[in-house]
Design an enzyme around this catalytic site. Sequence first.
Site, short mmCIF file in Angstrom:
data_model
loop_
_atom_site.label_atom_id
_atom_site.label_comp_id
_atom_site.label_asym_id
_atom_site.label_seq_id
_atom_site.Cartn_x
_atom_site.Cartn_y
_atom_site.Cartn_z
CE1 TYR A 286 -3.17 -2.89 0.17
CE2 TYR A 286 -3.63 -2.36 2.46
CZ TYR A 286 -3.87 -3.14 1.34
OH TYR A 286 -4.80 -4.15 1.39
N GLY B 266 -12.49 1.80 5.37
CA GLY B 266 -11.50 2.87 5.30
C GLY B 266 -12.17 4.19 5.62
#
Length: 332
Positions: A54, A285
């Site tokens: 990520y 998220g």
Amino acid sequence: MEFRNLGRSGLKISAVTYGNWLTHGSQVENEVATRCVHAALDAGITTFDTADVYANTAAETVLGDALKGQRRESLEIMTKVYFPTGPGGPNDGGLSRKHVSESIDASLRRLRTDHVDVYQAHRFDDATPLEETMSAFAQAVRAGKVLYVGVSEWTAQQLRDGHALAEDLGIQLVSNQPQYSMLWRVIEDEVLPASRELGVGQVVWSPMAQGVLTGKYAPGQAPPEGSRATDTKGGADMIAQWMKDDVLTRVQALKPVAEDLGMTMAQMAIAWVLSHDEVSTAIVGASRPEQLAGSAQAAEMKIPEDALSRIDEVLEGVVTSDPSLTTSPSRR
């Protein structure tokens, strides 16, 4: 916050997990990311999911910094290994012993911890013998760097093979991290039955279908400014599969169902995946701290059977359920 066992293990995790896939180190500034992590903690979320790939390792660093000063024993930290990091050399990706061994050490440095609770194979690696991969995971467990082992987007047969090897090595393969939502149900026919058989819990990602199931996108209209569909750093590409008028029209028709349940659309999407016994946690998220409270509340919201049936009726014809879509990129 509700807490659930991760698969058949004794590890308890929060039913809602905070993940930083497309946000930390990329879409949001570090200061905002830290505030989001603290908002997640305030909402009762104790489980955090990330991966070395990520933002090319930056997301792990941001998460480690944001969790600095928290009681480590009160957190469950999960990260992943497989996709290339660094300059992309021949050994900078995959699940070889070399890459797994080097990657776990690097992840621990970035996360500012001496162990992760769950270390996950981000995809299946067809270029490395499975015995080598599971042996490397077992080595990390015995070294105290990893407590439990998980995988992500593995097929039912890959789960069975990996689970058998883990048992032979004396370690626990406790989780699978698949995409799962009202719109994306490819794990239902094969992966979920295998997971029930093996005691593998599902750590599901994208329960809101990249935000489409929040109802913010209307058919025939431009996406809202600042939404994921307008993000040029990867978000727009990921959500493109859902940005079709027939899908968006059906999603809009779910609003009365959510209203009758006293939920927001986002809460209903999270509660829907959590209504399945095989699901241990749903990853959410956030790009703003205030988003976390509502997401966390969904952990204790229940959808009755008649409402589940209404959801299926509304979405009939736009649900993706082909089990062959559970795949990993070939490295051969």
